[in-house]
Design a protein around this motif. Structure first.
Motif, short mmCIF file in Angstrom:
data_model
loop_
_atom_site.label_atom_id
_atom_site.label_comp_id
_atom_site.label_asym_id
_atom_site.label_seq_id
_atom_site.Cartn_x
_atom_site.Cartn_y
_atom_site.Cartn_z
N THR A 244 13.34 -0.67 12.21
CA THR A 244 12.67 -1.31 13.22
C THR A 244 13.17 -2.76 13.61
OG1 THR A 244 10.79 -0.08 12.78
CG2 THR A 244 10.54 -1.52 14.55
N LEU A 245 13.11 -3.66 12.55
CA LEU A 245 13.39 -5.22 12.39
C LEU A 245 14.80 -5.16 13.03
CD1 LEU A 245 11.43 -6.45 9.78
CD2 LEU A 245 11.12 -6.91 11.91
N ASN A 246 15.84 -4.26 12.65
CA ASN A 246 17.21 -4.65 12.65
C ASN A 246 17.58 -3.97 14.42
OD1 ASN A 246 19.38 -5.25 10.90
ND2 ASN A 246 18.13 -4.04 9.72
N LEU A 247 16.75 -3.02 14.67
CA LEU A 247 16.84 -2.58 16.13
C LEU A 247 16.30 -3.59 17.20
CD1 LEU A 247 17.48 -0.14 17.70
CD2 LEU A 247 15.41 0.59 17.67
N VAL A 248 15.17 -4.41 16.75
CA VAL A 248 14.69 -5.65 17.50
C VAL A 248 16.08 -6.67 17.67
CG1 VAL A 248 12.86 -7.38 17.76
CG2 VAL A 248 12.23 -5.08 17.09
N SER A 249 16.42 -6.99 16.42
CA SER A 249 17.44 -7.81 16.36
C SER A 249 18.39 -7.65 17.32
CB SER A 249 18.07 -8.17 14.77
OG SER A 249 18.96 -9.07 14.81
N SER A 250 19.02 -6.51 17.15
CA SER A 250 20.35 -6.05 17.95
C SER A 250 19.96 -6.08 19.35
CB SER A 250 20.64 -4.68 17.54
OG SER A 250 21.16 -4.37 16.32
N ALA A 251 18.48 -5.67 19.74
CA ALA A 251 18.41 -5.78 21.13
C ALA A 251 18.27 -7.19 21.49
CB ALA A 251 16.92 -5.05 21.53
N GLY A 252 17.87 -8.05 20.92
CA GLY A 252 17.61 -9.33 21.05
C GLY A 252 19.24 -10.21 21.40
N ALA A 253 19.89 -9.47 20.49
CA ALA A 253 21.53 -9.92 20.60
C ALA A 253 22.03 -9.65 21.91
CB ALA A 253 22.35 -9.22 19.66
N LEU A 254 21.59 -8.62 22.62
CA LEU A 254 22.07 -8.24 24.12
C LEU A 254 21.56 -9.28 25.01
CD1 LEU A 254 23.15 -6.43 25.94
CD2 LEU A 254 21.40 -4.78 25.91
N VAL A 255 20.26 -9.63 24.75
CA VAL A 255 19.59 -10.73 25.60
C VAL A 255 20.40 -12.12 25.46
CG1 VAL A 255 17.42 -11.99 25.83
CG2 VAL A 255 17.31 -9.61 25.66
N LEU A 256 20.54 -12.24 24.25
CA LEU A 256 21.29 -13.46 23.61
C LEU A 256 22.64 -13.67 24.59
CD1 LEU A 256 21.24 -16.24 22.44
CD2 LEU A 256 22.12 -14.96 20.44
N ALA A 257 23.45 -12.38 24.65
CA ALA A 257 24.79 -12.47 25.17
C ALA A 257 24.63 -12.68 26.78
CB ALA A 257 25.29 -11.11 25.09
N ILE A 258 23.64 -12.12 27.30
CA ILE A 258 23.37 -12.23 28.79
C ILE A 258 23.10 -13.65 28.93
CG2 ILE A 258 21.88 -11.86 30.64
CD1 ILE A 258 21.29 -9.17 29.40
N GLY A 259 22.28 -14.51 28.11
CA GLY A 259 22.36 -15.73 28.22
C GLY A 259 23.47 -16.56 28.22
N TYR A 260 24.33 -16.25 27.40
CA TYR A 260 25.53 -17.09 27.04
C TYR A 260 26.68 -16.59 28.51
CZ TYR A 260 24.43 -18.69 22.57
OH TYR A 260 23.81 -19.07 21.41
N ILE A 261 26.52 -15.38 28.99
CA ILE A 261 27.42 -15.22 29.84
C ILE A 261 27.31 -15.71 31.28
CG2 ILE A 261 28.21 -13.16 31.39
CD1 ILE A 261 27.85 -11.43 28.78
N LEU A 262 25.84 -16.03 31.56
CA LEU A 262 25.53 -16.74 32.83
C LEU A 262 26.29 -18.00 33.08
CD1 LEU A 262 21.86 -15.96 32.90
CD2 LEU A 262 23.41 -15.13 34.25
N PRO A 263 26.18 -19.12 31.96
CA PRO A 263 27.02 -20.08 32.32
C PRO A 263 28.33 -19.92 32.51
CG PRO A 263 25.51 -20.59 30.28
CD PRO A 263 25.41 -18.94 30.55
N LEU A 264 29.07 -19.01 31.66
CA LEU A 264 30.42 -18.49 31.87
C LEU A 264 30.75 -18.41 33.18
CD1 LEU A 264 31.34 -16.54 28.58
CD2 LEU A 264 32.42 -18.77 29.37
N ILE A 265 29.84 -17.76 34.04
CA ILE A 265 29.89 -17.51 35.34
C ILE A 265 29.48 -18.70 36.40
CG2 ILE A 265 29.41 -16.11 37.40
CD1 ILE A 265 28.59 -13.70 35.22
N TYR A 266 28.77 -19.49 36.10
CA TYR A 266 28.10 -20.42 37.21
C TYR A 266 28.60 -21.63 36.85
CZ TYR A 266 24.21 -22.20 34.01
OH TYR A 266 23.72 -22.69 32.84
N LEU A 267 29.11 -22.04 35.71
CA LEU A 267 29.82 -23.34 35.74
C LEU A 267 31.30 -23.46 36.14
CD1 LEU A 267 28.98 -24.56 32.08
CD2 LEU A 267 28.29 -25.51 34.14
N PRO A 268 32.12 -22.13 36.13
CA PRO A 268 33.34 -22.32 36.90
C PRO A 268 33.07 -22.23 38.33
CG PRO A 268 33.53 -20.89 35.17
CD PRO A 268 32.05 -21.23 35.21
#
Lengths: 532, 95, 213
Positions: free
Chosen positions: A460-484
């Protein structure tokens, strides 16, 4: 097309030929070159992390073999440490901001600066080659005798890449030390320097004194691998622990290379968005130097459960407790700066708040790990992984993102979209905690690190962690779009959109090639905000 | 320029001292075996290095900042040697 | 766009004094990094010498003491030549500088040749680890020999770089780039050369003069 405001000449971005970029001597352009390269490496390291988190989403996911998993976590560690985090703030923001912040026209040795970048790129190419032909499975720590005798990976190319890039780091360190000593504007005494400059200076000291030891360590490991000479080989009387002493003598100070510049950025952000001078300026400056100095005395805490002497362990444990003190002083002083300040919840400030929270948690868990008896239980578990990700990602990367957004108007002459900036910052904070907090618990419960599968009870904890990683990825992708996007379409920024102190805000946005028409003369302390 | 900066004398004198020290170091090979040989030969080496740094590298004439930079590398090397030594030298102590 | 007082070919500097001071500080910082670079090797050496004192004494006796001692003398003499070269350009004597630099380089080359001769002797005696190493020699002695080759090999590489730097200085001097007031590269290369000499000053007793206990 992009003009600077003060008639100092065309902006540094004006000339756009490839040759003008690849042969530039302008510290600002070199900072941008680093920005592109480390973003590229971040994408590679993050891809490896994504694959690891997908594999770990289920107890025996079967996405990758155990051997491939070993190569993934090695790739992730090597790329993220040496090709993203260590250069991130110093080589991108340090290069761009440092000369501006001290009123100089460039760094002391511009050609050496360009050479640093080429060394970085060359080393990165070697590391990439190693990955493409199959990678390395030793872990980023390259412990002998596995790395020197038994591993079947492409250790030589990977070590060679790190070795070459390391010389780029050393060159940057030499450059920054001499720049801060010799190129400060008239009136800019040491205790009028912005804390960001202090942090870059202290980081540079670590860079020049620690990195050479890494270089010789990798050389010895490579010699053992290639020529069969047994420096670390127990069969002919060598000691594998000698490798670990040499490796961690560099790699512990290296983590301070990764966090000190971040702390410098946070001081700038907290002061600017509280519109208040940093509380306890002298304590902050001495804390920066203390962290750099004490950081060299604690490396044995990575070796508590090796056959290292227990007495040495006690000494290293005590010294590790000591280094927490200046770090804590900094956290208290940031909070005291914010107290009764005129707070503006801008994107950089959100990153600063995130840093303070996450660095504090990460730092406290460092105390757990520095405690000998507790470390016996926690060593090589996910607790350690959570600890250093809280500091390096929750701390270091958030400081980097905060700094990028803060100085973006100066770098690009444009404002990023504030709403999207805040969304991304919050997304990253939420995603980060979802990813890494469960890992503290998993480690405490006994889940070891560097394993490609795990028992059902950790699911369960690993699944939460992996789901969180997806949210984190979205967070990092946003600046990669709006900064350029903002670079071309964002609102034009004035010289000082934040109303911040600091000499860099006197130059145009973006600055002219040689920064200032006339060298500024400094007569006031740092963070000279009017009383609230 | 001060006199010391512009004259050959100190440099040649340093060289003579260095050669004398070299002969002394080489002579330790003929000494009877003993634990004291190592400290002596390393001590002489340190003296030679000091002379080279102080006179040939002209640290004698430099400001404090340069001397601190010169000493920093050595100091940090000491950290590496001493703290690693703390492990190796205490491993056999019984708890 | 130039500011009054900024150097034309180095706009980051406001004056020649500032540039000279910066170069010197940079060179000493580089020397500090080199101390740590060799330092890792010194740590390895010290660790194993304390662990295996008699093996290190045996290994030391395998080395050519005469060559090592002569080489130390050669290197110390080269440092004198370098220092005299620096002195001569402080007085503006470019011809004397060329002579002293050439002497330094020649002595450096002699050092490398003698070292090469030593390596050849070791090879002949089957004492090169990894290349048909003499199996009757104990593993701890092999460890000493490993360290000998790595430490002196790294030093020799630094010597070769130094000789290259001497050639560069000669080239600059031939192009009349040095004068009484402007001879920064001579000073900086000199610092490097003396440092490499200092490393050897320590390598010599550590490698050639390990006493039997």
């Amino acid at each position: 097309m992009i003009a600077s405001e003060q008639g100092d000449g065309p902006s540094y971005l004006q000339e756009s030929t490839v040759r003008s970029w690849l042969g530039t001597l302008d510290h600002k352009r070199i900072g941008i070159l680093y920005l592109f390269t480390i973003t590229f490496f971040f994408a590679i390291g993050a891809s490896a992390a994504a694959m690891m988190r997908i594999q770990l989403a289920y107890p025996a996911a079967g996405l990758v073999t155990s051997d491939a998993y070993n190569r993934l976590f090695t790739l992730h560690g090597v790329i993220m440490v040496w090709f993203f985090l260590i250069p991130s703030i110093p080589a991108v923001l340090g290069n761009f901001v440092l000369p501006l912040a001290i009123g100089a026209r460039d760094v002391a040795f511009p050609r050496l600066n360009l050479a640093s970048w080429y060394l970085f790129v060359g080393g990165g190419a070697l590391a990439l080659y190693s990955i493409l032909v199959g990678g390395v499975d030793t872990g980023w720590t390259f412990y002998t005798p596995y790395s020197s005798t038994y591993s079947n990976g492409h250790v030589m190319a990977m070590a060679g890449g790190i070795f070459v890039a390391g010389f780029g780091s050393i060159a940057t360190g030499i450059n920054f030390i001499v720049t801060v000593h010799k190129l400060r504007a008239p009136g800019l005494t040491w205790f009028r320097l912005p804390l960001f400059v202090w942090s870059i200076y202290a980081t540079s000291i670590i860079l020049v004194l620690a990195t050479p030891v890494l270089a010789i360590t990798l050389t010895l490991m490579a010699l053992e691998r290639v020529a069969g000479v047994g420096i670390f080989d127990p069969r002919i009387g060598g000691d594998p622990l000698l490798f670990q002493h040499l490796f961690w003598f560099y790699s512990h100070p290296a983590v301070y290379i990764m966090i000190l510049p971040g702390m410098g950025v946070i001081s700038e952000l907290v002061a600017c968005f509280s519109k208040k001078a940093v509380f306890g300026y002298h304590a902050m400056a001495f804390s920066i130097l203390s962290i750099a100095g004490l950081g060299f005395l604690v490396w044995g805490h990575h070796m508590f459960v090796t056959s290292q002497s227990v007495y040495a362990g006690v000494a290293f444990s005590f010294l590790s407790f000591l280094v927490a003190v200046p770090s804590a002083i900094k956290v208290f002083n940031w909070v005291a700066t914010m107290h009764r300040g005129a707070i503006e919840f801008t994107t950089p400030f959100l990153y600063a708040l995130g840093f303070i929270a996450l660095f504090t948690i990460g730092g406290l868990t460092g105390i757990f790990l520095a405690t000998l008896a507790v470390d016996v239980h926690l060593h090589d578990t996910f607790f350690v992984i959570a600890h250093f990700h809280y500091i390096m990602v929750g701390g270091g990367v958030m400081a980097y993102m905060g700094g990028i957004h803060y100085w973006w108007p100066k770098i690009s002459g444009r404002m990023y979209p504030e709403a999207w900036g805040r969304v991304a910052a919050v997304t990253i904070f939420v995603g980060f905690n979802l990813t890494f907090f469960p890992q503290y618990i998993l480690g405490y419960l006994g889940m070891p690190r560097r394993y490609w599968i795990y028992p059902e009870q950790f699911h369960t904890l690993n699944l939460v962690s992996s789901a969180g990683a997806l949210v984190l990825a979205i967070g990092y992708i946003l600046p990669l779009i709006y900064l350029p996007w903002s670079f071309f379409k964002g609102a034009r920024a004035g010289t000082n959109p934040w109303g911040a102190t600091g000499l860099e805000w006197l130059a145009a946005s973006p600055p002219a090639e040689h920064n200032f028409r006339e060298t500024p003369v400094v007569t006031r302390p740092a963070y000279d905000y009017p009383p609230l | 320029m001060r006199v010391s900066e512009s004259s050959v004398g100190p440099l040649v004198a340093t060289y003579v001292a260095l050669m004398v020290l070299l002969v002394m170091t080489a002579a330790t090979r003929a000494m009877p075996a003993g634990w004291w040989i190592t400290p002596i030969s390393l001590g002489i080496a340190a003296l030679k290095a000091f002379l080279v740094a102080y006179l040939f590298m002209r640290l004698r004439e430099e400001k404090a900042l340069v001397r601190i930079f010169a000493g920093a590398g050595l100091f940090w090397l000491l950290i590496l040697l001493v703290l690693t030594g703390a492990d190796y030298l205490t491993r056999s102590w019984y708890v | 766009m130039s500011k009054a007082g900024a150097l034309a070919n180095a706009p980051q500097f406001g004056s020649q004094e500032q540039r000279i001071a910066a170069n010197q500080l940079g060179m000493w910082t580089l020397i500090a990094t080199e101390i740590l670079f060799f330092g890792g090797l010194f740590l390895s050496y010290v660790t194993y010498r304390v662990a295996y004192p008699s093996a290190f004494a045996v290994g030391s006796r395998h080395l050519d003491y005469l060559c090592g001692t002569i080489n130390t003398g050669v290197l110390l003499t080269s440092s004198l030549c370098m220092a005299l070269g620096d002195l001569s350009i402080r007085k503006g004597r470019t011809r004397a500088l060329a002579g002293w630099i050439s002497a330094t380089a020649a002595l450096g080359a002699a050092f490398v040749c003698i070292k090469g001769f030593e390596y050849h002797e070791m090879w002949r005696d089957h004492l090169v680890p990894g290349f048909r190493f003499d199996p009757s020699v104990s593993p701890q002695v092999e460890l000493f020999v490993c360290l000998y080759f790595i430490m002196t090999g790294l030093h020799a590489i630094h010597m070769l770089v130094g000789i290259g730097l001497m050639a560069w200085l000669l080239k600059l001097n031939a192009a009349s780039r040095f004068s009484e007031r402007a001879h920064e590269p001579v000073k900086m290369v000199g610092l490097y050369w003396h440092f490499v000499d200092c490393v050897w000053i320590f390598l010599y007793p550590l490698l050639y003069l390990v006493p039997k206990l």
